[in-house]
Design a protein around this motif. Sequence first.
Motif, mmCIF file in Angstrom:
data_model
loop_
_atom_site.group_PDB
_atom_site.id
_atom_site.type_symbol
_atom_site.label_atom_id
_atom_site.label_comp_id
_atom_site.label_asym_id
_atom_site.label_seq_id
_atom_site.Cartn_x
_atom_site.Cartn_y
_atom_site.Cartn_z
ATOM 1 N N LEU A 90 22.548 25.918 18.766
ATOM 2 C CA LEU A 90 21.804 24.870 19.454
ATOM 3 C C LEU A 90 22.628 24.209 20.550
ATOM 4 O O LEU A 90 22.377 23.066 20.924
ATOM 5 N N ARG A 91 23.623 24.908 21.049
ATOM 6 C CA ARG A 91 24.418 24.426 22.170
ATOM 7 C C ARG A 91 24.189 25.337 23.367
ATOM 8 O O ARG A 91 23.883 26.520 23.218
ATOM 9 N N ALA A 92 24.360 24.768 24.556
ATOM 10 C CA ALA A 92 24.157 25.571 25.763
ATOM 11 C C ALA A 92 25.091 26.769 25.776
ATOM 12 O O ALA A 92 24.728 27.851 26.209
ATOM 13 N N HIS A 93 26.316 26.581 25.324
ATOM 14 C CA HIS A 93 27.294 27.652 25.302
ATOM 15 C C HIS A 93 27.303 28.296 23.921
ATOM 16 O O HIS A 93 27.378 27.613 22.904
ATOM 17 N N PHE A 94 27.243 29.592 23.886
ATOM 18 C CA PHE A 94 27.272 30.317 22.617
ATOM 19 C C PHE A 94 28.117 31.562 22.814
ATOM 20 O O PHE A 94 27.798 32.407 23.647
ATOM 21 N N ASP A 95 29.200 31.667 22.061
ATOM 22 C CA ASP A 95 30.162 32.750 22.244
ATOM 23 C C ASP A 95 30.406 33.416 20.895
ATOM 24 O O ASP A 95 31.029 32.836 20.004
#
Length: 302
Positions: A90-95
Amino acid sequence: MRTPDAPRPVRFVALGDSITVGLGDPMPDGTWRGWAALLADAVGPPGTVEFHNLARTGALTGDVFRDQLPAALALRPTVAAVVVGVNDTLRAHFDVPVVSAALLGTVGALSRAGAVVLTARLPEPGRMFGLPSGLARPLARRIAAVNAVTDHAAALYGTVHFDAATHPDTYRRDMWSVDRLHPSERGHRLLAGAYVDLLRERDVPVHRRPDPRPGNPPPTRAAQLAWLAVKGTRWVRDRCTDLVPQLLWLAAAESWYSLRGQASRLDEHLGRDLAAALAAGTGTPAVGVDPTAHPKHPPAPT
């Protein structure tokens, strides 16, 4: 001195995010209880279980690895729970490599320290929120990657692994609180009871099974709306500035690829990251991957 017939003391340490904090299961005094506290009461008779809840609201997998794991290891747990990952999706960045390194590093360290580790496959946020398919699919892709990493950790270290993603009762409306992100008391009791059943299957002694029925009256509609207004406002504000623009971007990418018959490319891209992360994932962070790093932006459509 403990007599030969006395129950063996249990030191239960819970790591994770707001689900493990207990949000959605309010007590009459205004505190949160949650599945981990219910499980702590169930695994041994009173006085035989030492329970420590290290979970923090909003925690990411990297936060658990960096902040909660050292404290957990210092407590020398006999049982440890690691239920985390929804916030990462649920975060803009997903790694994926960062998530994988953090989860495998946490579970691996606790397992090597001798703890029985509890893990879970997580349900799809899009289904819980009732999002349209164009918005739900990107989140489903992300949670599937988190679950694949957790499955890998479970297989690698023999964790007590609960599949909340496919459990028949997971998506029942009464299992979730008003925000549809945290379990209700009934949902927390479902999770605690599931772990009791799984521990018994492993021949781990358990004192009793939690009652699946709520013991507190459900929050009134007014109380639910008040909670959303007072507590939920910050979450909505943060996600509107963080997740929503990225989710709309992901939905646009989904549409762009689908219209060109290339939707599989999105699965392939994440699949490559996942395969590389799992190939390197042995519980020790891969070379060049910092489990606490801020994840990168995903690539734009080409």
